[in-house]
Design a protein around this motif. Sequence first.
Motif, PDB file in Angstrom:
ATOM      1  N   UNK A  72      -3.967   8.652 -11.313  1.00  0.00           N
ATOM      2  CA  UNK A  72      -5.452   8.549 -12.047  1.00  0.00           C
ATOM      3  C   UNK A  72      -5.915   7.171 -11.242  1.00  0.00           C
ATOM      4  N   UNK A  73      -5.044   5.789 -11.836  1.00  0.00           N
ATOM      5  CA  UNK A  73      -5.373   4.653 -11.272  1.00  0.00           C
ATOM      6  C   UNK A  73      -5.775   4.317  -9.885  1.00  0.00           C
ATOM      7  N   UNK A  74      -4.650   5.226  -9.234  1.00  0.00           N
ATOM      8  CA  UNK A  74      -4.539   4.977  -7.467  1.00  0.00           C
ATOM      9  C   UNK A  74      -5.863   5.900  -6.868  1.00  0.00           C
ATOM     10  N   UNK A  75      -6.159   6.895  -7.286  1.00  0.00           N
ATOM     11  CA  UNK A  75      -7.516   7.798  -6.902  1.00  0.00           C
ATOM     12  C   UNK A  75      -8.547   7.181  -7.025  1.00  0.00           C
ATOM     13  N   UNK A  76      -8.610   6.552  -8.062  1.00  0.00           N
ATOM     14  CA  UNK A  76      -9.979   6.366  -8.671  1.00  0.00           C
ATOM     15  C   UNK A  76     -10.910   4.652  -9.125  1.00  0.00           C
ATOM     16  N   UNK A  77      -9.203   3.459  -9.717  1.00  0.00           N
ATOM     17  CA  UNK A  77      -9.597   2.201  -8.919  1.00  0.00           C
ATOM     18  C   UNK A  77      -9.376   2.017  -7.482  1.00  0.00           C
ATOM     19  N   UNK A  78      -8.328   1.905  -6.826  1.00  0.00           N
ATOM     20  CA  UNK A  78      -7.500   1.790  -6.329  1.00  0.00           C
ATOM     21  C   UNK A  78      -7.922   2.138  -4.649  1.00  0.00           C
ATOM     22  N   UNK A  79      -8.732   3.665  -5.257  1.00  0.00           N
ATOM     23  CA  UNK A  79      -9.539   4.484  -4.308  1.00  0.00           C
ATOM     24  C   UNK A  79     -10.844   3.881  -3.499  1.00  0.00           C
ATOM     25  N   UNK A  80     -11.762   4.095  -5.103  1.00  0.00           N
ATOM     26  CA  UNK A  80     -12.520   3.209  -4.968  1.00  0.00           C
ATOM     27  C   UNK A  80     -13.305   1.861  -4.145  1.00  0.00           C
ATOM     28  N   UNK A 119      -4.682  -6.057   4.379  1.00  0.00           N
ATOM     29  CA  UNK A 119      -4.026  -4.959   4.256  1.00  0.00           C
ATOM     30  C   UNK A 119      -3.633  -3.317   5.505  1.00  0.00           C
ATOM     31  N   UNK A 120      -4.947  -2.244   5.740  1.00  0.00           N
ATOM     32  CA  UNK A 120      -5.988  -1.631   5.899  1.00  0.00           C
ATOM     33  C   UNK A 120      -4.018  -0.603   6.349  1.00  0.00           C
ATOM     34  N   UNK A 125       1.567   7.581   1.459  1.00  0.00           N
ATOM     35  CA  UNK A 125       1.388   8.032  -0.249  1.00  0.00           C
ATOM     36  C   UNK A 125       0.423   7.010  -0.929  1.00  0.00           C
ATOM     37  N   UNK A 126      -0.445   6.088  -0.023  1.00  0.00           N
ATOM     38  CA  UNK A 126      -1.572   5.171  -0.413  1.00  0.00           C
ATOM     39  C   UNK A 126      -3.054   5.802  -1.047  1.00  0.00           C
ATOM     40  N   UNK A 127      -4.057   4.581  -0.764  1.00  0.00           N
ATOM     41  CA  UNK A 127      -4.914   5.315  -1.546  1.00  0.00           C
ATOM     42  C   UNK A 127      -5.790   6.045  -1.623  1.00  0.00           C
ATOM     43  N   UNK A 128      -5.811   5.816   0.065  1.00  0.00           N
ATOM     44  CA  UNK A 128      -6.834   6.847   0.637  1.00  0.00           C
ATOM     45  C   UNK A 128      -6.545   7.989   1.354  1.00  0.00           C
ATOM     46  N   UNK A 130      -3.319   9.227  13.305  1.00  0.00           N
ATOM     47  CA  UNK A 130      -1.906   9.896  12.902  1.00  0.00           C
ATOM     48  C   UNK A 130      -0.602   9.466  12.365  1.00  0.00           C
ATOM     49  N   UNK A 131      -0.135   8.366  13.717  1.00  0.00           N
ATOM     50  CA  UNK A 131       1.060   7.883  13.584  1.00  0.00           C
ATOM     51  C   UNK A 131       0.653   7.665  12.262  1.00  0.00           C
ATOM     52  N   UNK A 132      -0.519   6.581  11.843  1.00  0.00           N
ATOM     53  CA  UNK A 132      -0.095   5.298  10.723  1.00  0.00           C
ATOM     54  C   UNK A 132      -0.527   6.143   9.010  1.00  0.00           C
ATOM     55  N   UNK A 133      -0.897   7.843   9.117  1.00  0.00           N
ATOM     56  CA  UNK A 133      -1.034   8.979   8.155  1.00  0.00           C
ATOM     57  C   UNK A 133      -0.203   9.574   7.842  1.00  0.00           C
ATOM     58  N   UNK A 134       0.719   9.600   9.342  1.00  0.00           N
ATOM     59  CA  UNK A 134       0.977  10.946   9.255  1.00  0.00           C
ATOM     60  C   UNK A 134       0.571  12.072   8.957  1.00  0.00           C
ATOM     61  N   UNK A 135      -0.350  12.712   8.832  1.00  0.00           N
ATOM     62  CA  UNK A 135      -1.570  13.542   8.876  1.00  0.00           C
ATOM     63  C   UNK A 135      -1.596  14.137  10.767  1.00  0.00           C
ATOM     64  N   UNK A 136      -1.384  15.901  10.245  1.00  0.00           N
ATOM     65  CA  UNK A 136      -0.616  16.580  12.017  1.00  0.00           C
ATOM     66  C   UNK A 136      -2.050  16.180  13.152  1.00  0.00           C
ATOM     67  N   UNK A 137      -2.364  15.757  14.212  1.00  0.00           N
ATOM     68  CA  UNK A 137      -3.473  15.514  15.234  1.00  0.00           C
ATOM     69  C   UNK A 137      -4.083  17.154  15.116  1.00  0.00           C
ATOM     70  N   UNK A 138      -3.907  18.142  15.625  1.00  0.00           N
ATOM     71  CA  UNK A 138      -4.560  19.336  14.469  1.00  0.00           C
ATOM     72  C   UNK A 138      -5.377  19.027  13.236  1.00  0.00           C
ATOM     73  N   UNK A 139      -5.030  19.110  12.706  1.00  0.00           N
ATOM     74  CA  UNK A 139      -5.909  19.054  11.131  1.00  0.00           C
ATOM     75  C   UNK A 139      -7.664  18.403  11.199  1.00  0.00           C
TER      76      UNK A 139
END
Length: 392
Positions: free
Chosen positions: A211-219, A296-297, A304-307, A359-368
């Motif tokens: 809740x904190x990560x997805x709201x305070x930190x994300x915003x 620290x972007x 596993x972080x806020x974005x 993709x390298x930083x986030x771990x998201x597949x390039x075909x996403x």
Amino acid sequence: MKALHFGAGNIGRGFIGKLLSDAGFHVTFADVNQQIIDELAHRHQYSVNVVGEEASTEIVYHVDAINSTSPYICHHIATVDLITTAVGPQVLNKIAPIVAQGILKRYQHDNQAPLNIIACENMVRGTTQFKQAIFALLPKTLHQWVETHIGFVDSAVDRIVPPTLSPSGDILAVTVETFSEWIVDKKQFIGTIPNIAGMEPVDNLMAFVERKLFTLNTGHAITAYLGFYYNFATIRDAILNDQIRFIVRGAMEESGQVLIHRYNFDDQKHMAYIEKILSRFENPYLHDDTARVGRQPIRKLGASDRLIKPLLGTFEYQINNCNLLIGIAAALNYRNNDDEQAVQLAKQIVNHGVIPTFCQISGIDSHNPVVQPIEELYTAMQNHQFLLKDVG
């Protein structure tokens, strides 16, 4: 009761250290800033300015300090009742060897009293990760003794404590907002849970962590990246822009839908929580730089972080994520020569391209399917074609 707190910075003094002192602990701060250490050790007190509609100045008493590189710190670890940290996620591994040595000394002194360790960092299950780093440095023959006598307690912490200079020039004075939240996992304590006003033991910690990560930190992050991109110096200045506020609220509502699906949060109560967070961002008494919040972007674009973590949740529950994607593109556009990770991120993008870097930083597949919109948003921002007036 004695506590050792690693990190004598603003969060350490203005948040965790203050709550511990108010609860009757004698607090010893451990840090490498010798000037701060000397002042704390000399005065044994400092002031905290709580700012908001009901401002106050409170004095924190019964504190001491030691340099965290001192060999005497092992003695403190061997004898205290509680260890807390507010050093930043990247520093936890650096202090793990010190804590491991202190635990070994505690064992050698046959101190059977319970010790609980709480990492109060902006990270998911930070204490568990800290425990893993400590255990890797301890003899395996000691692991069972540690499991029996030492609790590693995960937590979620929330208080905005910007780096503010005291008008009087007092290097120990710290300014904090009125709101604070310290949630801890009650199941992980060894022995009696200490009675600390402002610390809330719960059974379902991950719901509060996310809740904190997805709201305070994300915003906070998206406000910072969009604000910095559009030359707003502070979080307050940025969030008072209607278009930035529209995107930030939209991103928090998207991540909020993930939380509502995952933890069965009450929809109306969570929307009220989002509005509370927005009001905290515009606190006129806090001067919080967009450059500080956006620092620290690379870490903040991690899986596993806020974005990215709330973005992954939108995949899981098939939730709209267009505002989160704008925030992620703004993070990729963060150009701050005073920030080492921002410089590194820009170099990676130049050398490898924005999508391979993302993709390298986030771990998201390039075909996403989100990859192409992120690239388009990033390119529009790079070409100064992303206009806030077109949003909302």
